[in-house]
Design a protein around this motif. Sequence first.
Motif, PDB file in Angstrom:
ATOM      1  N   ASP A 176       0.831  -1.211   0.000  1.00 23.69           N
ATOM      2  CA  ASP A 176       0.000   0.000   0.000  1.00 23.69           C
ATOM      3  C   ASP A 176       0.860   1.253   0.000  1.00 23.69           C
ATOM      4  OD1 ASP A 176      -2.321  -1.424  -0.048  1.00 23.69           O
ATOM      5  OD2 ASP A 176      -2.483  -1.532   2.141  1.00 23.69           O
ATOM      6  N   GLU A 177       1.937   1.197   0.768  1.00 26.48           N
ATOM      7  CA  GLU A 177       2.820   2.371   0.835  1.00 26.48           C
ATOM      8  C   GLU A 177       3.409   2.686  -0.544  1.00 26.48           C
ATOM      9  OE1 GLU A 177       6.320   3.508   3.697  1.00 26.48           O
ATOM     10  OE2 GLU A 177       5.139   1.932   4.629  1.00 26.48           O
ATOM     11  N   VAL A 178       3.830   1.617  -1.237  1.00 27.33           N
ATOM     12  CA  VAL A 178       4.433   1.811  -2.559  1.00 27.33           C
ATOM     13  C   VAL A 178       3.377   2.314  -3.547  1.00 27.33           C
ATOM     14  CG1 VAL A 178       5.487   0.582  -4.516  1.00 27.33           C
ATOM     15  CG2 VAL A 178       6.322   0.191  -2.205  1.00 27.33           C
ATOM     16  N   LYS A 179       2.180   1.727  -3.482  1.00 28.60           N
ATOM     17  CA  LYS A 179       1.112   2.167  -4.383  1.00 28.60           C
ATOM     18  C   LYS A 179       0.782   3.650  -4.161  1.00 28.60           C
ATOM     19  CE  LYS A 179      -2.633  -0.144  -5.185  1.00 28.60           C
ATOM     20  NZ  LYS A 179      -3.858  -0.894  -4.848  1.00 28.60           N
ATOM     21  N   THR A 180       0.667   4.027  -2.895  1.00 25.08           N
ATOM     22  CA  THR A 180       0.329   5.424  -2.581  1.00 25.08           C
ATOM     23  C   THR A 180       1.410   6.364  -3.096  1.00 25.08           C
ATOM     24  OG1 THR A 180      -0.796   4.649  -0.616  1.00 25.08           O
ATOM     25  CG2 THR A 180      -0.218   6.977  -0.643  1.00 25.08           C
ATOM     26  N   MET A 181       2.668   5.954  -2.903  1.00 28.61           N
ATOM     27  CA  MET A 181       3.764   6.797  -3.345  1.00 28.61           C
ATOM     28  C   MET A 181       3.745   6.935  -4.873  1.00 28.61           C
ATOM     29  SD  MET A 181       6.989   6.360  -4.787  1.00 28.61           S
ATOM     30  CE  MET A 181       7.312   4.646  -4.495  1.00 28.61           C
ATOM     31  N   LEU A 182       3.487   5.818  -5.582  1.00 28.10           N
ATOM     32  CA  LEU A 182       3.471   5.864  -7.049  1.00 28.10           C
ATOM     33  C   LEU A 182       2.292   6.706  -7.547  1.00 28.10           C
ATOM     34  CD1 LEU A 182       4.428   2.147  -7.802  1.00 28.10           C
ATOM     35  CD2 LEU A 182       5.817   4.168  -8.343  1.00 28.10           C
ATOM     36  N   GLU A 183       1.139   6.520  -6.921  1.00 29.88           N
ATOM     37  CA  GLU A 183      -0.021   7.328  -7.323  1.00 29.88           C
ATOM     38  C   GLU A 183       0.253   8.807  -7.059  1.00 29.88           C
ATOM     39  OE1 GLU A 183      -3.358   3.811  -6.761  1.00 29.88           O
ATOM     40  OE2 GLU A 183      -3.022   5.241  -5.127  1.00 29.88           O
ATOM     41  N   GLY A 184       0.984   9.062  -5.985  1.00 33.76           N
ATOM     42  CA  GLY A 184       1.326  10.444  -5.631  1.00 33.76           C
ATOM     43  C   GLY A 184       2.174  11.132  -6.687  1.00 33.76           C
ATOM     44  N   ILE A 185       2.920  10.364  -7.473  1.00 33.56           N
ATOM     45  CA  ILE A 185       3.719  11.010  -8.534  1.00 33.56           C
ATOM     46  C   ILE A 185       3.045  10.826  -9.901  1.00 33.56           C
ATOM     47  CG2 ILE A 185       5.872  10.774  -7.223  1.00 33.56           C
ATOM     48  CD1 ILE A 185       6.695   8.647  -9.378  1.00 33.56           C
ATOM     49  N   GLY A 186       1.769  10.443  -9.881  1.00 35.02           N
ATOM     50  CA  GLY A 186       1.001  10.389 -11.133  1.00 35.02           C
ATOM     51  C   GLY A 186       1.094   9.074 -11.880  1.00 35.02           C
ATOM     52  N   LYS A 187       1.594   8.024 -11.235  1.00 35.96           N
ATOM     53  CA  LYS A 187       1.701   6.734 -11.926  1.00 35.96           C
ATOM     54  C   LYS A 187       0.450   5.895 -11.687  1.00 35.96           C
ATOM     55  CE  LYS A 187       5.685   7.320 -13.789  1.00 35.96           C
ATOM     56  NZ  LYS A 187       5.747   7.456 -15.251  1.00 35.96           N
ATOM     57  N   VAL A 188       0.312   4.824 -12.483  1.00 35.19           N
ATOM     58  CA  VAL A 188      -0.816   3.901 -12.336  1.00 35.19           C
ATOM     59  C   VAL A 188      -0.238   2.542 -11.934  1.00 35.19           C
ATOM     60  CG1 VAL A 188      -2.754   2.794 -13.523  1.00 35.19           C
ATOM     61  CG2 VAL A 188      -2.107   5.143 -14.117  1.00 35.19           C
ATOM     62  N   PRO A 189      -0.210   2.246 -10.615  1.00 37.74           N
ATOM     63  CA  PRO A 189       0.354   0.963 -10.205  1.00 37.74           C
ATOM     64  C   PRO A 189      -0.625  -0.194 -10.357  1.00 37.74           C
ATOM     65  CG  PRO A 189      -0.151   2.328  -8.273  1.00 37.74           C
ATOM     66  CD  PRO A 189      -0.576   3.116  -9.477  1.00 37.74           C
ATOM     67  N   VAL A 190      -0.081  -1.361 -10.683  1.00 34.11           N
ATOM     68  CA  VAL A 190      -0.872  -2.594 -10.757  1.00 34.11           C
ATOM     69  C   VAL A 190      -0.106  -3.625  -9.937  1.00 34.11           C
ATOM     70  CG1 VAL A 190      -1.430  -4.507 -12.316  1.00 34.11           C
ATOM     71  CG2 VAL A 190      -1.984  -2.190 -12.990  1.00 34.11           C
ATOM     72  N   VAL A 191      -0.806  -4.339  -9.048  1.00 30.43           N
ATOM     73  CA  VAL A 191      -0.119  -5.331  -8.207  1.00 30.43           C
ATOM     74  C   VAL A 191      -0.288  -6.706  -8.822  1.00 30.43           C
ATOM     75  CG1 VAL A 191      -0.011  -6.371  -5.897  1.00 30.43           C
ATOM     76  CG2 VAL A 191      -0.553  -3.935  -6.140  1.00 30.43           C
ATOM     77  N   CYS A 192       0.781  -7.481  -8.893  1.00 30.24           N
ATOM     78  CA  CYS A 192       0.632  -8.859  -9.383  1.00 30.24           C
ATOM     79  C   CYS A 192       1.399  -9.813  -8.466  1.00 30.24           C
ATOM     80  CB  CYS A 192       1.113  -8.993 -10.828  1.00 30.24           C
ATOM     81  SG  CYS A 192       2.863  -8.843 -11.054  1.00 30.24           S
ATOM     82  N   ALA A 193       1.038 -11.075  -8.553  1.00 33.84           N
ATOM     83  CA  ALA A 193       1.662 -12.093  -7.703  1.00 33.84           C
ATOM     84  C   ALA A 193       3.159 -12.188  -8.008  1.00 33.84           C
ATOM     85  CB  ALA A 193       1.011 -13.443  -7.976  1.00 33.84           C
ATOM     86  N   ALA A 194       3.894 -12.833  -7.114  1.00 32.84           N
ATOM     87  CA  ALA A 194       5.311 -13.061  -7.358  1.00 32.84           C
ATOM     88  C   ALA A 194       5.434 -14.021  -8.537  1.00 32.84           C
ATOM     89  CB  ALA A 194       5.953 -13.664  -6.114  1.00 32.84           C
ATOM     90  N   THR A 195       5.902 -13.505  -9.662  1.00 39.13           N
ATOM     91  CA  THR A 195       6.033 -14.339 -10.859  1.00 39.13           C
ATOM     92  C   THR A 195       7.108 -13.749 -11.761  1.00 39.13           C
ATOM     93  OG1 THR A 195       4.856 -15.151 -12.820  1.00 39.13           O
ATOM     94  CG2 THR A 195       4.133 -13.050 -11.986  1.00 39.13           C
ATOM     95  N   PRO A 196       7.901 -14.590 -12.425  1.00 37.55           N
ATOM     96  CA  PRO A 196       8.906 -14.036 -13.333  1.00 37.55           C
ATOM     97  C   PRO A 196       8.197 -13.306 -14.475  1.00 37.55           C
ATOM     98  CG  PRO A 196       9.253 -16.388 -12.956  1.00 37.55           C
ATOM     99  CD  PRO A 196       7.908 -16.058 -12.391  1.00 37.55           C
ATOM    100  N   GLY A 197       8.688 -12.124 -14.822  1.00 34.85           N
ATOM    101  CA  GLY A 197       8.142 -11.389 -15.972  1.00 34.85           C
ATOM    102  C   GLY A 197       6.872 -10.613 -15.682  1.00 34.85           C
TER     103      GLY A 197
END
Length: 330
Positions: A176-197
């Motif tokens: 959540d902290e990372v998402k909030t920080m990214l949204e704060g600089i205008g980015k669109v974060p998407v969370v995905c499971a631990a997976t290569p690629g």
Amino acid sequence: MSDRAKIACLGAGRMGRGIAVAFAYAGHIVEMIDIKDRSAEEFAKLKADALGEIRKTFASLSKLGLLTEADVDPLVARVSVVPASGSGTALSEAGFIFEGVPEVVELKREVLATASKQVGPDTIIASTTSTILVDDLSDAVVNPRRFLNVHWLNPAYLIPLVEVSPGKTTDPAIIDEVKTMLEGIGKVPVVCAATPGFIVPRIQALAMNEAARMVEEGVASAEEIDKAIRYGFGFRYAVLGLLEFIDWGGGDILYYASRYLEGALGSDRYRAPDVISRNMHEGRIGLRTGAGFLDYSDMDVDAYRAKRLQAMVDLLRHFDLARPPVLDRS
Ligand SMILES: NC(=O)c1ccc[n+]([C@@H]2O[C@H](COP(=O)([O-])OP(=O)(O)OC[C@H]3O[C@@H](n4cnc5c(N)ncnc54)[C@H](O)[C@@H]3O)[C@@H](O)[C@H]2O)c1
Ligand SMILES: O=C(O)[C@@H](O)[C@@H](O)[C@H](O)[C@@H](O)CO
């Protein structure tokens, strides 16, 4: 004094520089740490090169109308490059650290292990790896609870998407902290499971290799293939998601097309996953049946479709390809 978190980038290469521009643009102080072993002369050259490129990037953004010429100097002044010997202060003061060294597991582990010994207790460390599974890196970090993968797309200062991939040991609160920080600089974060690629490199590596294969096979020239991508593939997927388009075209079409291509091209890389046959046999083939990968049952489908078509018309106008109808008036 700004209360925006200080940022440190481990490595001052393509991604380090791109991420530095994104954060400096959004008001953060950024220190790029050059951890490669090199002479003072080599470091001076790298520093001049990195800061020169950052200035050039801001100058080009000013020409493109995102900032004024007068903004360039103060934005560049937010970024500095320090050698490994000076990394202690940069690392201990940073709120977020982005590792951006080459895509080699052992090198990343070594760099992360060394850096993580010098950070404060609240610092979040992220690897910007394009493909490496987060759990293959996390046990190299002193506090793996505060470590995860954060994949930016190149050029990082322009592309909105950032993929966030936490590992087995990542503290969920960090996500959540990372998402909030990214949204704060205008980015669109998407969370995905631990997976290569993650999501995008996993899809685009297949697409990029297929495009290269078609050049190799003489299917079309590089120019023609890229034209097809810009005006067809990319055009459509600028508006629709890939799974959304399966629903538009019909999961049944993909089921049959995959079977045909697998046989005709003689390769199991076209084999559809089980979910495609299951959906097909259970009648969940998309918009026509009210559900596919997405559920349309409680939706005003006409209004939804009109919205997507409007976005395509806007794109047509953007490409200067929208034309009035040909009307035969006597
Ligand atoms: N290039 C892209 O399009 C892209 C996009 C998204 C993510 N990534 C990921 O970002 C990371 C960095 O890629 P990049 O394109 O910025 O690479 P790059 O080669 O431009 O930069 C790498 C940096 O690491 C430094 N370095 C090289 N060898 C080193 C060593 N032995 N020890 C310490 N430092 C060393 C270099 O001096 C440079 O500063 C990779 O994991 C890559 O997969 C790249
Ligand atoms: O999407 C990006 O910008 C990067 O992840 C890629 O360029 C990446 O390096 C891989 O997909 C390369 O195959």
